[in-house]
Write an enzyme that holds these catalytic residues in place. Sequence first.
Site, PDB file in Angstrom:
ATOM      1  N   VAL A  70      -7.058 -20.709 -34.487  1.00  0.00           N
ATOM      2  CA  VAL A  70      -5.901 -20.663 -35.387  1.00  0.00           C
ATOM      3  C   VAL A  70      -6.397 -20.472 -36.813  1.00  0.00           C
ATOM      4  O   VAL A  70      -7.245 -21.229 -37.295  1.00  0.00           O
ATOM      5  CB  VAL A  70      -5.059 -21.943 -35.286  1.00  0.00           C
ATOM      6  CG1 VAL A  70      -3.891 -21.897 -36.258  1.00  0.00           C
ATOM      7  CG2 VAL A  70      -4.560 -22.143 -33.849  1.00  0.00           C
ATOM      8  N   SER A  71      -5.857 -19.474 -37.500  1.00  0.00           N
ATOM      9  CA  SER A  71      -6.244 -19.246 -38.892  1.00  0.00           C
ATOM     10  C   SER A  71      -5.166 -18.466 -39.622  1.00  0.00           C
ATOM     11  O   SER A  71      -4.365 -17.750 -39.006  1.00  0.00           O
ATOM     12  CB  SER A  71      -7.571 -18.479 -38.965  1.00  0.00           C
ATOM     13  OG  SER A  71      -7.396 -17.120 -38.593  1.00  0.00           O
TER      14      SER A  71
ATOM     15  N   ARG B 192       3.104 -19.131 -47.328  1.00  0.00           N
ATOM     16  CA  ARG B 192       4.177 -18.189 -47.000  1.00  0.00           C
ATOM     17  C   ARG B 192       4.819 -18.519 -45.653  1.00  0.00           C
ATOM     18  O   ARG B 192       5.583 -17.715 -45.113  1.00  0.00           O
ATOM     19  CB  ARG B 192       3.650 -16.753 -46.982  1.00  0.00           C
ATOM     20  CG  ARG B 192       2.973 -16.329 -48.282  1.00  0.00           C
ATOM     21  CD  ARG B 192       2.560 -14.876 -48.256  1.00  0.00           C
ATOM     22  NE  ARG B 192       1.722 -14.533 -49.391  1.00  0.00           N
ATOM     23  CZ  ARG B 192       1.321 -13.297 -49.678  1.00  0.00           C
ATOM     24  NH1 ARG B 192       1.690 -12.292 -48.893  1.00  0.00           N
ATOM     25  NH2 ARG B 192       0.538 -13.059 -50.710  1.00  0.00           N
ATOM     26  N   GLY B 193       4.442 -19.664 -45.077  1.00  0.00           N
ATOM     27  CA  GLY B 193       5.018 -20.060 -43.804  1.00  0.00           C
ATOM     28  C   GLY B 193       4.411 -19.381 -42.601  1.00  0.00           C
ATOM     29  O   GLY B 193       4.977 -19.441 -41.499  1.00  0.00           O
TER      30      GLY B 193
ATOM     31  N   SER C  55      -9.537 -28.617 -37.144  1.00  0.00           N
ATOM     32  CA  SER C  55     -10.518 -28.483 -38.214  1.00  0.00           C
ATOM     33  C   SER C  55     -10.179 -29.416 -39.366  1.00  0.00           C
ATOM     34  O   SER C  55     -11.071 -29.931 -40.050  1.00  0.00           O
ATOM     35  CB  SER C  55     -10.585 -27.025 -38.696  1.00  0.00           C
ATOM     36  OG  SER C  55      -9.298 -26.577 -39.110  1.00  0.00           O
ATOM     37  N   GLU C  56      -8.881 -29.634 -39.591  1.00  0.00           N
ATOM     38  CA  GLU C  56      -8.405 -30.559 -40.616  1.00  0.00           C
ATOM     39  C   GLU C  56      -7.291 -31.407 -40.003  1.00  0.00           C
ATOM     40  O   GLU C  56      -6.241 -30.869 -39.632  1.00  0.00           O
ATOM     41  CB  GLU C  56      -7.895 -29.798 -41.834  1.00  0.00           C
ATOM     42  CG  GLU C  56      -8.956 -28.969 -42.538  1.00  0.00           C
ATOM     43  CD  GLU C  56      -8.393 -28.209 -43.726  1.00  0.00           C
ATOM     44  OE1 GLU C  56      -8.337 -28.783 -44.821  1.00  0.00           O
ATOM     45  OE2 GLU C  56      -7.992 -27.048 -43.517  1.00  0.00           O
TER      46      GLU C  56
ATOM     47  N   TYR D  95      -1.865 -30.599 -38.165  1.00  0.00           N
ATOM     48  CA  TYR D  95      -1.087 -30.380 -36.953  1.00  0.00           C
ATOM     49  C   TYR D  95      -0.059 -31.459 -36.627  1.00  0.00           C
ATOM     50  O   TYR D  95       0.747 -31.277 -35.714  1.00  0.00           O
ATOM     51  CB  TYR D  95      -2.036 -30.160 -35.768  1.00  0.00           C
ATOM     52  CG  TYR D  95      -2.784 -28.857 -35.892  1.00  0.00           C
ATOM     53  CD1 TYR D  95      -2.171 -27.653 -35.567  1.00  0.00           C
ATOM     54  CD2 TYR D  95      -4.084 -28.814 -36.392  1.00  0.00           C
ATOM     55  CE1 TYR D  95      -2.835 -26.446 -35.709  1.00  0.00           C
ATOM     56  CE2 TYR D  95      -4.758 -27.611 -36.543  1.00  0.00           C
ATOM     57  CZ  TYR D  95      -4.128 -26.428 -36.202  1.00  0.00           C
ATOM     58  OH  TYR D  95      -4.779 -25.237 -36.357  1.00  0.00           O
TER      59      TYR D  95
ATOM     60  N   PHE E  63     -13.368 -26.069 -27.661  1.00  0.00           N
ATOM     61  CA  PHE E  63     -12.842 -24.779 -27.218  1.00  0.00           C
ATOM     62  C   PHE E  63     -12.199 -24.042 -28.387  1.00  0.00           C
ATOM     63  O   PHE E  63     -11.489 -23.114 -28.256  1.00  0.00           O
ATOM     64  CB  PHE E  63     -11.830 -24.955 -26.070  1.00  0.00           C
ATOM     65  CG  PHE E  63     -10.723 -25.937 -26.359  1.00  0.00           C
ATOM     66  CD1 PHE E  63      -9.547 -25.529 -26.967  1.00  0.00           C
ATOM     67  CD2 PHE E  63     -10.851 -27.271 -26.014  1.00  0.00           C
ATOM     68  CE1 PHE E  63      -8.528 -26.424 -27.228  1.00  0.00           C
ATOM     69  CE2 PHE E  63      -9.831 -28.177 -26.252  1.00  0.00           C
ATOM     70  CZ  PHE E  63      -8.653 -27.756 -26.874  1.00  0.00           C
TER      71      PHE E  63
END
Length: 411
Positions: A82-83, A91-92, A118-119, A123, A411
């Site tokens: 995810v990035s 910007r959503g 990662s942070e 989430y 993963f």
Amino acid sequence: MTSELRVLRSDDWDVWLSCLERAFGGVPNAPESRALWRELVAYDRSIGLWDGQACVGTAGAYAFRLTVPGGAAVPAAGVTMVSVAGTHRRRGLLRTLMRRQLDDVRSWGEPLAVLTASEPAIYGRFGYGAATRALNLSVDTARVRLAAPPGTDDVRVRYTDPVAALPACEEVYGRLAAERPGTPVRQPKWELTSVLDTAQDRAGASPLQCVLAERDGEVLGYATFRVRPDWDRAGPKGTVSLRNLGALDAASYAALWRFLFGIDLTSTLEAGGRPVDEPLTHLVSDVRRCEARVEDSLYVRLVEVGAALEARAYRTPVDVVLEVADDFCPWNAGRWHLVADAKGGASCRRAPDRAPDLELSVAELGAGYLGGVSFTSLAAAGRVREVRPGAVEEVSSAFSWHVEPWLPHGF
């Protein structure tokens, strides 16, 4: 900005992965890593955001089966890669990716989504709760001794090639995975990630090494590791970096650790990402010199509350109405009547006319789902509200498990 959200195509891969690499610091994956991840990626389960020819957002979801309390292997989306490009923040776009992904996961009939963050702050707003923890150890093996249980001397430890040993190691992994909530059941080719060994990964250490623990010719455990040599004026002070270790009985487990403690010319053993109930902490002579540190690991999101709660077993009987808040996946919101005995049967149905016993968000439900986070603790933090006296204790007891949940690999 006008952007296009679309399912990943094979000819998009290089641009899509480069977008991800840049978001994580810009260091390209080694060619061997890039090739393996290209084999493992599920194109039809991965999405990208495009601004013209530029990829500006990525997200993927492996088709996993996750062990839950009771031993069932439940379909779960392994959210990954995810990035959002740094040029397209605020910007959503992340919300757009998460919205599409969770809708897809629901359409695939998978009641769970899981990820490593990662942070950690990112989430929770999408309904993920930190459900497992990992123990990181840095052991001073020059000063810490190991008390091996009876039978350890009967176990033979021998070197072998990591790739050649994969079938034996995977047999051990599979048996252990069935007993430990939070462990993914290995999907085809995923065993190759455990022996991926690039110069970039080594960071000055040796190539990946492997030993097997055997008794009467039967493989009962394995360990993979690297050795990073180092010296100072007083002599050798190398480091052993453990990658994976699994064993089927106490003697084999102790034999592997004893071997790692005794590797020549080393004085430190680093073992990261271990379960928080690691038995090693009961074998060492001085746990303070193991420099134990605990961190968050697997995050769990219930995509379908009813199906997810019915899929796991419960340690004690429970009969409770949960009022679940879920703004991001509103189909989960509302009251759910969970009834389960200690023999494995569970029912979780809508109960709009029943008074709630507990009120909580889907993130707290995800945190407690695998049995590693106590609802009593969540209630003490104000994250769970008890409506019926005694409901928190009842739910905490039922959701708990006899081993800590653990994610053995990323993963």
